[in-house]
Write a protein that holds these residues in place. Sequence first.
Motif, short mmCIF file in Angstrom:
data_model
loop_
_atom_site.label_atom_id
_atom_site.label_comp_id
_atom_site.label_asym_id
_atom_site.label_seq_id
_atom_site.Cartn_x
_atom_site.Cartn_y
_atom_site.Cartn_z
N UNK A 179 0.84 -1.19 0.00
CA UNK A 179 0.00 0.00 0.00
C UNK A 179 0.88 1.25 0.00
N UNK A 180 0.36 2.32 -0.57
CA UNK A 180 1.17 3.53 -0.74
C UNK A 180 0.83 4.59 0.30
N UNK A 181 1.90 5.21 0.82
CA UNK A 181 1.79 6.18 1.91
C UNK A 181 2.56 7.44 1.54
N UNK A 182 2.34 8.48 2.35
CA UNK A 182 3.11 9.71 2.25
C UNK A 182 3.43 10.20 3.65
N UNK A 183 4.59 10.83 3.79
CA UNK A 183 4.97 11.50 5.03
C UNK A 183 5.85 12.68 4.67
N UNK A 184 5.72 13.77 5.42
CA UNK A 184 6.60 14.91 5.22
C UNK A 184 8.02 14.56 5.67
N UNK A 185 9.01 15.07 4.95
CA UNK A 185 10.42 14.81 5.27
C UNK A 185 11.02 16.00 6.01
N UNK A 186 12.03 15.71 6.81
CA UNK A 186 12.82 16.78 7.42
C UNK A 186 13.59 17.51 6.33
N UNK A 187 13.99 18.76 6.60
CA UNK A 187 14.65 19.56 5.58
C UNK A 187 15.98 18.96 5.13
N UNK A 188 16.65 18.21 6.01
CA UNK A 188 17.92 17.59 5.62
C UNK A 188 17.73 16.21 5.01
N UNK A 189 16.47 15.81 4.83
CA UNK A 189 16.09 14.53 4.20
C UNK A 189 16.61 13.31 4.96
N UNK A 190 16.84 13.47 6.25
CA UNK A 190 17.37 12.36 7.03
C UNK A 190 16.28 11.50 7.67
N UNK A 191 15.03 12.01 7.69
CA UNK A 191 13.98 11.26 8.37
C UNK A 191 12.61 11.71 7.90
N UNK A 192 11.64 10.79 8.00
CA UNK A 192 10.25 11.13 7.77
C UNK A 192 9.63 11.59 9.09
N UNK A 193 8.76 12.58 9.01
CA UNK A 193 8.03 13.03 10.19
C UNK A 193 6.85 12.08 10.38
#
Length: 340
Positions: A179-193
């Motif tokens: 299944x497909x999901x979305x999450x906002x990323x941190x500005x440094x692209x190191x983690x999903x919120x």
Amino acid sequence: MNFTGTRVQSFLRLSLCAALLQTVAMGCQTTQAPQPSAPAAQATPIALADPTMFFHDGTYYLYGTGNPQGFQVYTSQDMKTWKGPTGNSDGFALKKGDAFGSSKFWAPQVFLYNGKFHMAYVADEGIAIATSDSPLGPFSQTDKKALAAPVKQIDPFLFIDDDGKKYMYHVRVADGGNRMFVAEMSDDLSAMKMETLKQCIEATEPWENTEKDAWSVTEGPTILKHKGTYYFIYSANHFKWPSYAVGYATSNSPYGPWEKYTGNPIISKANLNYNGTGHGDVVKDQKGNMFYVMHTHQSATQINPRKTGVVKMIFSKDPKGGADILSVDPKTFHFLEATQ
């Protein structure tokens, strides 16, 4: 007088023959035997599954699934004539050992962010992001790790919205399906919120699970924003089925809710005449024309190695006044080939 004239004529004939022989001899000395021409470079079909194409500074870069050692890259100036593999690490743009992962290198995406080239990709059924100073690599990580997650996750697509917010669209492998999901990323692209994590799409339509598999599959997300509307392009069915195909959904928000297009699928065996059409990405050429690069089965009877092809993608007005309709022109579809 007749005797003398005969001697003179004989002398002249002998002199002429000698001159001719000398000329022939000189010609034989200066004429070289023809040299065999170099064999023409042979173009071979490109066999990358889950392909992505990145355009930068006049060059197209093609990556995809296909090698257990990482991601090779092919290059072109016109999207027609390809060379490769051309990566900076023995043909690889990302090679095992330079970044996270020991196997199952799948589904890369390359993008430019903050002056660096980034590759979001799958390895060991986790999502990682590596960086490089060149689209040819080498892509690497200082800290060789995947994005933290409690489940297996694959098929990343990082989308940067007009307001600068970054979203990671991806597939989570759990609870009986992909299944497909979305999450906002941190500005440094190191983690999903993780507090922003939200499910987007799962298989609910007949075309999305033609074989009625217990484990349903939706995967391969690509996100576009067109005239303020978000377009979620995705593939459905297991890739092994001839009915593997591409559809899309729309929303007024990057989080959804997503409304599936009633004319799905827009890419399938029905309009391209090839089995297993899907899991690709969108690229624009130098003139702004939009294309979808994807894979198909190797043949009508063989799945792997999957072949890489491209087809022109078009927006057109909805006669009912809704969001523009997304479609492809089947006449433009062709497979990609490369020379070394």
